[in-house]
Design a protein around this motif. Sequence first.
Motif, mmCIF file in Angstrom:
data_model
loop_
_atom_site.group_PDB
_atom_site.id
_atom_site.type_symbol
_atom_site.label_atom_id
_atom_site.label_comp_id
_atom_site.label_asym_id
_atom_site.label_seq_id
_atom_site.Cartn_x
_atom_site.Cartn_y
_atom_site.Cartn_z
ATOM 1 N N LYS A 46 5.065 22.548 6.044
ATOM 2 C CA LYS A 46 4.382 21.522 5.251
ATOM 3 C C LYS A 46 5.066 21.313 3.905
ATOM 4 C CE LYS A 46 -0.259 22.029 7.245
ATOM 5 N NZ LYS A 46 -1.660 22.433 6.969
ATOM 6 N N THR A 85 14.374 6.335 -3.263
ATOM 7 C CA THR A 85 14.082 4.892 -3.237
ATOM 8 C C THR A 85 13.938 4.333 -4.655
ATOM 9 O OG1 THR A 85 11.737 5.464 -2.959
ATOM 10 C CG2 THR A 85 12.989 4.933 -0.977
ATOM 11 N N GLU A 90 8.165 19.285 4.440
ATOM 12 C CA GLU A 90 7.843 17.871 4.659
ATOM 13 C C GLU A 90 7.463 17.180 3.354
ATOM 14 O OE1 GLU A 90 4.774 17.902 7.559
ATOM 15 O OE2 GLU A 90 6.126 18.264 9.253
ATOM 16 N N GLU A 91 6.683 17.884 2.513
ATOM 17 C CA GLU A 91 6.328 17.313 1.217
ATOM 18 C C GLU A 91 7.562 17.119 0.342
ATOM 19 O OE1 GLU A 91 3.442 19.891 -0.453
ATOM 20 O OE2 GLU A 91 1.815 19.266 0.888
ATOM 21 N N ASN A 92 8.468 18.105 0.341
ATOM 22 C CA ASN A 92 9.697 17.980 -0.442
ATOM 23 C C ASN A 92 10.555 16.837 0.062
ATOM 24 O OD1 ASN A 92 9.039 20.173 -2.080
ATOM 25 N ND2 ASN A 92 10.032 21.647 -0.711
ATOM 26 N N MET A 93 10.622 16.677 1.371
ATOM 27 C CA MET A 93 11.403 15.568 1.936
ATOM 28 C C MET A 93 10.797 14.227 1.559
ATOM 29 S SD MET A 93 12.357 17.052 5.715
ATOM 30 C CE MET A 93 13.144 15.532 6.230
ATOM 31 N N GLN A 94 9.462 14.144 1.614
ATOM 32 C CA GLN A 94 8.813 12.899 1.218
ATOM 33 C C GLN A 94 9.049 12.597 -0.261
ATOM 34 O OE1 GLN A 94 4.719 13.268 2.308
ATOM 35 N NE2 GLN A 94 5.101 12.987 4.508
ATOM 36 N N ASN A 95 8.956 13.645 -1.117
ATOM 37 C CA ASN A 95 9.206 13.449 -2.546
ATOM 38 C C ASN A 95 10.647 13.029 -2.817
ATOM 39 O OD1 ASN A 95 6.579 14.155 -3.238
ATOM 40 N ND2 ASN A 95 7.073 16.338 -3.394
ATOM 41 N N SER A 96 11.585 13.675 -2.110
ATOM 42 C CA SER A 96 12.997 13.318 -2.305
ATOM 43 C C SER A 96 13.267 11.893 -1.836
ATOM 44 C CB SER A 96 13.887 14.299 -1.541
ATOM 45 O OG SER A 96 13.639 14.225 -0.154
ATOM 46 N N LYS A 97 12.622 11.475 -0.729
ATOM 47 C CA LYS A 97 12.776 10.093 -0.274
ATOM 48 C C LYS A 97 12.206 9.117 -1.296
ATOM 49 C CE LYS A 97 12.783 10.872 4.712
ATOM 50 N NZ LYS A 97 12.023 10.672 5.980
ATOM 51 N N HIS A 98 11.047 9.496 -1.886
ATOM 52 C CA HIS A 98 10.423 8.629 -2.881
ATOM 53 C C HIS A 98 11.311 8.493 -4.116
ATOM 54 C CE1 HIS A 98 7.202 6.568 -4.928
ATOM 55 N NE2 HIS A 98 7.241 7.450 -5.931
#
Length: 409
Positions: A357, A371, A360-368
């Motif tokens: 988890k 962008t 996944e949170e780190n990946m979402q933050n890095s994607k954000h």
Amino acid sequence: MISAAFCTSILQLYICIGVISGFGLALNLQPSVIIIGKYFLKRRPIANGLAMAGSPVMLCTLAPLNQFLFDHFGWRGSFFILGAILLNCCVAGALFRPIGMAASPAPKQAIKHAGQEQPSKSLVEMVHPNTVSSLAGTGEKEDKDCCEKFNKYLDLSLFKHRGFLIYLIGNVLMFLGFFAPIVFLAPYAKHLGIDEYSAAFLLSILAMVDMVARPATGIIANSKWVRPKIQYFFSFSIAFNGACHLLCPLATGYTGLVVYSVFFGLAFGMVCAMLFETLMDLVGAARFTSAVGLVTIAECCTILLGPPIGGTLIDTFGDYKYMFIKCGAVMVLAGIFLFIMNYYNYRMLAKEEKEKKEMEENMQNSKHIRTETEDGNIWDKEKMQDGSEAEPLREELGLKKEVNGKSEV
């Protein structure tokens, strides 16, 4: 079983009863256990408990039935009648139906076309100077295909699965003392001076309790409090089974053996009801078929060794109590091992889930963040382009102002 009625030596009985009948019973049990996992998901523990309750029904009547058949028809007639009863399993097996839509023939045709195109490719490659490397590559592909086909039927990657290894080690240890008490219960009663029919009736008592214990255990295991941690319940049932065997030598009369048979039937039913459910809980329904096969192969050794070791102890010491103590100690040890290792497995699974988890949170933050930076870079590029395009216009305007100023002067 029917062929055993015509045997004339012990070796022939070993082949007919041990090899042929054992192979047939294995083909009977394994598919039925696997099919339950295919049919049920939400109430799978209850389904397993109800399905496994069928064997104690036969065990309940088998001991007095065997004695009756032996007295009236002899051992040859007994084998013949029991074999005829087992033939009814063919009717039950014919009622099984596969689940899911049948595969369309189109992919098979595509595979055939692909297989037909491969020889032409190999002919082209033979003309190419790198023929040796291409042949080596096709050889590696064939090896990979063979391994994939083998793993499709027997997934050896399960030996890298932590939960499967814990289950396998615990069960291999448990089966050293699981079946021996059933084998020696009636002889132990006869050793204490109890008549043959009363000794055989102890197995019937055990089977009747077992018949009720299996579906009841399935209902308990399916509850929302037990099913998430069903491995602990399974460990407790094994340790409880072992405790019954450790206390069996205290029974010196028929009443004590009846009490032992009741508790033994309860513990035996608890273990049998969860034996395959816990394995499916660990590996999942997709890999359950291979897991059952591998576990059965590993358990057969200890199942075969358990009763002979018990018989050796009886012959050595001249008393049945050492056999029951050995079986009880082994099963208590197996229950403790499974409890401790399942606790470790649950902790590791929770830790891995937490790390997953967080990743996944780190990946979402890095994607954000990525962008946002990309949007900012695009915005800066547009400003720079606007600025570079506006400079010539500014210069032209400045020249016009200068010319106008001179003209005014």
